[in-house]
Motif scaffolding. Structure first.
Motif, PDB file in Angstrom:
ATOM      1  N   GLY A 138       9.446  -4.457  -7.238  1.00 23.05           N
ATOM      2  CA  GLY A 138       9.679  -5.733  -8.065  1.00 23.05           C
ATOM      3  C   GLY A 138       8.261  -6.422  -7.743  1.00 23.05           C
ATOM      4  O   GLY A 138       8.522  -7.719  -7.472  1.00 23.05           O
ATOM      5  N   VAL A 139       7.073  -6.051  -7.488  1.00 22.89           N
ATOM      6  CA  VAL A 139       5.941  -6.717  -7.625  1.00 22.89           C
ATOM      7  C   VAL A 139       4.927  -6.419  -8.792  1.00 22.89           C
ATOM      8  O   VAL A 139       5.100  -5.316  -9.153  1.00 22.89           O
ATOM      9  N   PRO A 140       4.080  -7.165  -9.032  1.00 24.45           N
ATOM     10  CA  PRO A 140       2.996  -7.054 -10.179  1.00 24.45           C
ATOM     11  C   PRO A 140       2.238  -5.660  -9.768  1.00 24.45           C
ATOM     12  O   PRO A 140       1.931  -5.349  -8.558  1.00 24.45           O
ATOM     13  N   LEU A 141       1.746  -4.902 -10.909  1.00 21.69           N
ATOM     14  CA  LEU A 141       0.903  -3.711 -10.625  1.00 21.69           C
ATOM     15  C   LEU A 141      -0.235  -3.887  -9.918  1.00 21.69           C
ATOM     16  O   LEU A 141      -0.848  -3.293  -8.869  1.00 21.69           O
ATOM     17  N   ASP A 142      -0.866  -5.178  -9.932  1.00 22.26           N
ATOM     18  CA  ASP A 142      -2.089  -5.403  -9.478  1.00 22.26           C
ATOM     19  C   ASP A 142      -1.968  -5.561  -7.786  1.00 22.26           C
ATOM     20  O   ASP A 142      -2.781  -5.616  -7.148  1.00 22.26           O
ATOM     21  N   ASN A 143      -0.723  -5.599  -7.541  1.00 22.68           N
ATOM     22  CA  ASN A 143      -0.626  -6.104  -6.096  1.00 22.68           C
ATOM     23  C   ASN A 143      -0.425  -4.541  -5.154  1.00 22.68           C
ATOM     24  O   ASN A 143      -0.321  -4.517  -4.179  1.00 22.68           O
ATOM     25  N   ILE A 144      -0.460  -3.463  -5.904  1.00 27.07           N
ATOM     26  CA  ILE A 144      -0.477  -2.319  -5.472  1.00 27.07           C
ATOM     27  C   ILE A 144      -1.813  -1.590  -5.335  1.00 27.07           C
ATOM     28  O   ILE A 144      -2.432  -1.604  -6.174  1.00 27.07           O
ATOM     29  N   THR A 145      -1.807  -0.885  -4.057  1.00 25.00           N
ATOM     30  CA  THR A 145      -2.989  -0.224  -3.586  1.00 25.00           C
ATOM     31  C   THR A 145      -2.508   1.124  -3.236  1.00 25.00           C
ATOM     32  O   THR A 145      -1.526   1.382  -2.732  1.00 25.00           O
ATOM     33  N   ILE A 146      -3.194   1.971  -4.001  1.00 24.29           N
ATOM     34  CA  ILE A 146      -2.906   3.630  -3.596  1.00 24.29           C
ATOM     35  C   ILE A 146      -3.821   4.273  -3.000  1.00 24.29           C
ATOM     36  O   ILE A 146      -4.945   4.009  -3.211  1.00 24.29           O
ATOM     37  N   ARG A 147      -3.311   4.893  -1.810  1.00 22.77           N
ATOM     38  CA  ARG A 147      -4.180   5.862  -1.038  1.00 22.77           C
ATOM     39  C   ARG A 147      -3.584   7.073  -1.168  1.00 22.77           C
ATOM     40  O   ARG A 147      -2.478   7.468  -1.046  1.00 22.77           O
ATOM     41  N   LEU A 148      -4.547   8.120  -1.663  1.00 24.96           N
ATOM     42  CA  LEU A 148      -4.177   9.470  -1.871  1.00 24.96           C
ATOM     43  C   LEU A 148      -5.352  10.387  -1.551  1.00 24.96           C
ATOM     44  O   LEU A 148      -6.337  10.007  -1.199  1.00 24.96           O
ATOM     45  N   GLY A 149      -5.089  11.672  -1.457  1.00 22.69           N
ATOM     46  CA  GLY A 149      -6.204  12.661  -1.335  1.00 22.69           C
ATOM     47  C   GLY A 149      -6.804  12.590  -0.020  1.00 22.69           C
ATOM     48  O   GLY A 149      -8.056  12.708   0.189  1.00 22.69           O
ATOM     49  N   ASP A 150      -5.915  12.575   0.955  1.00 24.55           N
ATOM     50  CA  ASP A 150      -6.583  12.546   2.393  1.00 24.55           C
ATOM     51  C   ASP A 150      -5.305  13.510   3.035  1.00 24.55           C
ATOM     52  O   ASP A 150      -4.308  13.134   3.297  1.00 24.55           O
ATOM     53  N   SER A 151      -5.924  14.511   3.900  1.00 26.10           N
ATOM     54  CA  SER A 151      -4.806  15.278   4.619  1.00 26.10           C
ATOM     55  C   SER A 151      -4.097  14.503   5.587  1.00 26.10           C
ATOM     56  O   SER A 151      -3.038  15.032   6.067  1.00 26.10           O
ATOM     57  N   THR A 152      -4.520  13.261   6.328  1.00 26.16           N
ATOM     58  CA  THR A 152      -3.906  12.546   7.207  1.00 26.16           C
ATOM     59  C   THR A 152      -2.382  11.667   6.652  1.00 26.16           C
ATOM     60  O   THR A 152      -1.871  11.129   7.413  1.00 26.16           O
ATOM     61  N   LEU A 153      -2.434  11.739   5.398  1.00 27.69           N
ATOM     62  CA  LEU A 153      -1.608  11.100   4.824  1.00 27.69           C
ATOM     63  C   LEU A 153      -0.297  11.713   4.645  1.00 27.69           C
ATOM     64  O   LEU A 153      -0.263  12.886   5.026  1.00 27.69           O
ATOM     65  N   PRO A 154       0.979  10.958   4.400  1.00 30.92           N
ATOM     66  CA  PRO A 154       2.119  11.700   4.316  1.00 30.92           C
ATOM     67  C   PRO A 154       2.136  13.094   3.267  1.00 30.92           C
ATOM     68  O   PRO A 154       1.485  13.111   2.436  1.00 30.92           O
TER      69      PRO A 154
ATOM     70  N   GLU B 131       0.806  -1.159  -0.078  1.00 32.95           N
ATOM     71  CA  GLU B 131       0.068   0.318  -0.015  1.00 32.95           C
ATOM     72  C   GLU B 131       0.647   1.216  -0.023  1.00 32.95           C
ATOM     73  O   GLU B 131       1.803   1.381   0.860  1.00 32.95           O
ATOM     74  N   ILE B 132       0.660   2.171  -0.884  1.00 26.73           N
ATOM     75  CA  ILE B 132       1.305   3.263  -1.146  1.00 26.73           C
ATOM     76  C   ILE B 132       0.453   4.529  -0.679  1.00 26.73           C
ATOM     77  O   ILE B 132      -0.452   4.722  -1.253  1.00 26.73           O
ATOM     78  N   ALA B 133       1.043   5.416   0.450  1.00 28.76           N
ATOM     79  CA  ALA B 133       0.369   6.316   0.837  1.00 28.76           C
ATOM     80  C   ALA B 133       1.045   7.622   0.647  1.00 28.76           C
ATOM     81  O   ALA B 133       2.140   7.716   0.860  1.00 28.76           O
ATOM     82  N   CYS B 134       0.127   8.743   0.176  1.00 31.45           N
ATOM     83  CA  CYS B 134       0.588  10.338   0.018  1.00 31.45           C
ATOM     84  C   CYS B 134      -0.570  11.126  -0.020  1.00 31.45           C
ATOM     85  O   CYS B 134      -1.606  10.948  -0.748  1.00 31.45           O
ATOM     86  N   ALA B 135      -0.428  12.447   0.375  1.00 37.32           N
ATOM     87  CA  ALA B 135      -1.587  13.243   0.613  1.00 37.32           C
ATOM     88  C   ALA B 135      -1.881  13.800  -1.054  1.00 37.32           C
ATOM     89  O   ALA B 135      -2.725  14.597  -1.116  1.00 37.32           O
ATOM     90  N   ALA B 136      -1.037  13.542  -1.788  1.00 35.18           N
ATOM     91  CA  ALA B 136      -1.437  14.249  -3.340  1.00 35.18           C
ATOM     92  C   ALA B 136      -2.692  13.784  -3.769  1.00 35.18           C
ATOM     93  O   ALA B 136      -3.393  12.693  -3.274  1.00 35.18           O
ATOM     94  N   CYS B 137      -2.998  14.770  -4.726  1.00 37.26           N
ATOM     95  CA  CYS B 137      -4.460  14.600  -5.343  1.00 37.26           C
ATOM     96  C   CYS B 137      -4.150  14.160  -6.729  1.00 37.26           C
ATOM     97  O   CYS B 137      -3.095  14.376  -7.130  1.00 37.26           O
ATOM     98  N   ASP B 138      -5.144  13.455  -7.280  1.00 35.99           N
ATOM     99  CA  ASP B 138      -5.060  13.047  -8.546  1.00 35.99           C
ATOM    100  C   ASP B 138      -6.281  13.818  -9.119  1.00 35.99           C
ATOM    101  O   ASP B 138      -7.587  13.567  -9.126  1.00 35.99           O
ATOM    102  N   ILE B 139      -6.027  14.655  -9.929  1.00 39.26           N
ATOM    103  CA  ILE B 139      -7.116  15.698 -10.476  1.00 39.26           C
ATOM    104  C   ILE B 139      -7.583  15.174 -11.953  1.00 39.26           C
ATOM    105  O   ILE B 139      -7.895  15.903 -12.828  1.00 39.26           O
ATOM    106  N   GLY B 140      -7.097  13.902 -12.048  1.00 36.92           N
ATOM    107  CA  GLY B 140      -7.579  13.193 -13.458  1.00 36.92           C
ATOM    108  C   GLY B 140      -6.517  13.083 -14.485  1.00 36.92           C
ATOM    109  O   GLY B 140      -6.541  12.616 -15.449  1.00 36.92           O
TER     110      GLY B 140
END
Ligand code: MOS
Length: 739
Positions: free
Chosen positions: A484-500, A459-468
């Motif tokens: 070194g893991v498959p793309l499908d194994n990645i979960t992205i969390r963003l757009g939350d002020s409590t994240l890094p 799981e990758i977390a960052c307070a960044a936004c994805d504006i499309g």
């Protein structure tokens, strides 16, 4: 070994978006939600004398009407309203006082059990004003404009070189002209909206439409004197913003104000018309004076811009800096002036300062080429700069020459007949025009957190936004490669002020910034795995250092000898853990020894109906040099979208102001024209190979804003070539061609 970086990858959030699973700021529902509706000022300047909400409050379902007179406490000092991208001046404070700064300013907020009730009751709020004379016409105030510069402004124009006035007077060939870009609006699909959830004990969760959750979070805490832990801002999906969501907008202030007043959850969605009074691209007049030797070598460049700002802030962008940087020229002079009008403060809008400045510069270069009887592309080659001329430093990389070459070849530029009105297709006049584009390649300090579990998921977390733009997707690609893991194994969390920590998503800096945050953090994960592997009974990495291993195919692997490897799960088991968590920030060495820019060359074909003047943009080739392209698919979409916007800028877009009322009058999609499918034909995007190991370790420049820069100029130049008629004020509508 798979490399996701550089692969044309579909959006990882695409399914959620097209199935409706992705929730936007106005999609969050809780029981007992109160709905707001804004009552806006019809006058552009003056004071509110009296507000009578009696009738509105009698409507069944109306909960409250908030105004400056009865609102809860807000911060008093100007400074408290300064967000991280605020310009100089005193920010607008909604419902703060009786003073009216612009037409469309919120005067009252009606709160009701249903949005329709709130909106209807809003029509019953009686407001009396003491109107004062206003000015909303840039042309009427151009003579009272003031120069941007000195210590008060961060965005001063470049230093002059030589004596541009004298060199211009003595030049073999001259061109002088004035170019005009009107007020334009962002018009994102998603309306500005905030849903504020009252969590009890004064704690709030704010679902906001924004490009920067932490910027909004800090701003709201400052305005309402709230503790950081009591207010969380989330914005996982944004339906377009283009700069309009960089600063916290007034609807979020009003929604929080209402939630605190009522101790209830509140939603406020602005209407399309109300969004026109939030922010806009400032109308800009540019004067260009170019002088050249007979050979085509530039000897004098003057670029002066006069742009709109409000009465309360000084918004300025670097319109003229490109004229100093892009071409070699010994004598240059620049000025940026602002004219104060009774309008809201303008804002960044896709490639602010470059979309406008380069339009003027590249049209003027085309006119100079005509005066010189020189091919416009040859004029660019003749004045090509290998160093940034303003700072006199080299570029980290600059493959603009390749953009010119590959773009011209794909377009067929060599077959151009230089004479205007010389190329025809039936009853259409055919015109070919070109322009250069340039944008900054920025990067900002950003942090990322990675949690890697023994099953190979991360799981990758960052307070960044994805504006499309595709931030989710490129984050996943970079993380998959680095871990070194498959793309499908990645979960992205963003757009939350409590994240890094993350800056606002703007300036095209997000891709480079967040990619390096992930890379730095993945490096820490790799080191940790190497350390854990030392406990393994048959440690394959004995005698190596952490730098000697890489992560690939779910394993830690010796870079030299691939057979020396260990599965991630085995390394974790050896260390007695089932997950590793790390967080790191980027650490960019942003030295000033180099200029950092992305470049482009745009070639456009127009067909103009000779009898009717109807203009169609039939072909556009945009060749872009923007370092390493993380995802050619999403990057192409960015550039193609920019080209479409350039078509709109050239032919359609203009916010009209009724100066009698001081009001923007075409404030909807029916009257504000943007390109539709029938206006968009063949768009060919080329990414020029541009390795760059100086700018940052991954060689990323970002490809958001470069897409629009230069497009309107290429089209305007093509229209001149087709018709022999030069129209310098945008948009180029058929009536202007007939004049
Ligand atoms: Mo961009 S105008 O920085 O969203």
């Amino acid at each position: 070994m798979v490399s996701y970086i550089g692969m044309p990858t579909s959006r990882v959030d695409g399914r959620a978006k097209v199935t409706g699973a992705a929730k936007y700021a106005a999609d969050f529902n809780v029981p007992g939600l109160v709905h707001g509706s804004v009552v806006a000022s019809p006058i552009a300047k003056g004071r509110v004398r009296r507000i009578d909400a009696t009738e509105a409050l009698q409507v069944g379902g109306v909960v409250e009407v908030l105004t400056h007179a009865n609102r809860p406490r807000m911060a008093r000092s100007d400074q408290a309203y300064k967000d991280e991208v605020a310009p100089d001046g005193s920010p607008f404070r909604p419902l703060y006082a009786d003073k009216v700064h612009f037409s469309g300013q919120p005067i009252a907020l009606v709160l009701a059990e249903e949005p329709e009730i709130a909106r209807f009751a809003g029509s019953l709020v009686r407001v009396e004003y003491d109107a004062e004379p206003h000015v909303t016409d840039l042309l009427a105030r151009r003579d009272q404009s003031f120069a941007v510069g000195g210590d008060t402004f961060a965005l001063s124009p470049a230093k002059p070189r030589g004596d541009a006035v004298k060199a211009f007077a003595g030049a073999d060939v001259r061109h002088e002209g004035e170019y005009f870009v009107p007020v334009e609006h962002h018009n994102p699909m998603e309306l500005f909206a905030s849903t504020v959830i009252w969590e009890g004990n004064g704690k709030l969760t704010v679902h906001d439409k924004t490009q920067g959750v932490q910027n909004v979070q800090r701003y709201l805490c400052s305005v309402f004197s709230m503790k950081s832990d009591d207010l969380r801002v989330v914005s996982p999906f944004v339906g377009g913003a283009f700069g309009s969501g960089l600063r916290p907008q007034y609807q979020v202030v009003l929604a929080v104000l209402a939630a605190r007043a009522l101790k209830r959850s509140v939603r406020l969605v602005l209407t399309r018309q109300q969004m026109y009074a939030l922010c806009y691209r400032p109308g800009t007049i540019a004067r260009l004076a170019l002088g050249a030797k007979r050979s085509g070598a530039l000897d004098a460049v003057t670029h002066e811009a006069i742009a709109i700002t409000s009465q309360y802030e000084e918004f300025a962008r670097k319109d003229t800096i490109w004229a100093g940087a892009l071409y070699t020229c010994p004598n240059t002079k620049f000025a940026h002036k602002l004219a104060r009008l009774d309008l809201p403060t303008p804002s960044d809008m896709r490639a602010p300062g470059a979309a406008t400045g380069i339009y003027a510069l590249e049209c003027a270069m085309d006119e100079l080429a005509v005066a010189l009887k020189l091919d416009p592309l040859q004029l660019r080659y003749r004045n090509y700069s290998d160093r940034d001329q303003n700072a006199d430093v080299p570029f980290t990389s600059k493959k603009l020459s390749e953009c010119y070459r590959q773009g011209a070849e794909a377009f067929g530029w060599a077959k151009r007949n230089p004479e205007p009105r010389a190329m025809r297709d039936g009853r259409d006049l055919v015109g070919w025009g070109m322009a250069s584009g340039v944008w900054e390649a920025l990067q900002m300090e950003t942090a990322a957190r990675i949690v890697l579990t023994a099953n190979g998921h991360a799981e990758i977390a960052c307070a960044a936004c994805d504006i499309g733009t595709g931030t989710y997707t490129i984050m996943a690609q970079v993380a998959a490669d680095m871990l070194g893991v498959p793309l499908d194994n990645i979960t992205i969390r963003l757009g939350d002020s409590t994240l890094p920590q993350s800056p606002v998503e703007g300036g095209s800096w997000m891709a480079a910034s967040v990619a390096h945050a992930i890379a730095a953090t993945a490096g820490e994960i790799r080191k940790e795995l190497w350390r854990l592997a030392q406990n393994h009974p048959s440690n394959p990495f004995a005698g190596t250092k952490p730098e000697d291993v890489a992560l690939a195919d779910g394993k830690i692997m010796s870079k030299q000898e691939a057979h020396r490897s260990l599965a991630l799960a085995d390394a974790m088991r050896a260390g007695g853990v089932d997950r590793i968590q790390k967080q790191r920030s980027t650490d960019f060495k942003d030295d000033s020894a180099y200029a950092r820019n992305a470049h482009s060359a745009i070639f456009a074909e127009v067909k103009v109906d000779e009898q009717l003047g109807v203009i169609r943009v039939t072909r556009v080739v945009s060749a872009v040099a923007a370092g390493r392209i993380l995802n050619p698919k999403t990057a192409r979409s960015q550039i193609a979208g920019g080209v479409v916007w350039g078509i709109g800028m050239a032919l359609h877009e203009e916010t009209l102001i009724d100066h009698h009322f001081g009001r923007m009058i075409n404030a909807d999609f029916a009257e504000y024209h943007v390109p539709v499918s029938a206006d968009v034909h063949d768009i060919n995007v080329i990414f020029v190979d541009e390795p760059d190991d100086i700018i940052n370790p991954l060689g990323i420049k970002g490809v958001g804003e470069i897409g629009i820069v230069g497009v309107a100029a290429a089209i305007a130049n093509a229209i001149y070539h087709a018709t022999g008629k030069r129209v310098r004020d945008l948009p180029i509508t058929l009536d202007k061609l007939q004049r």
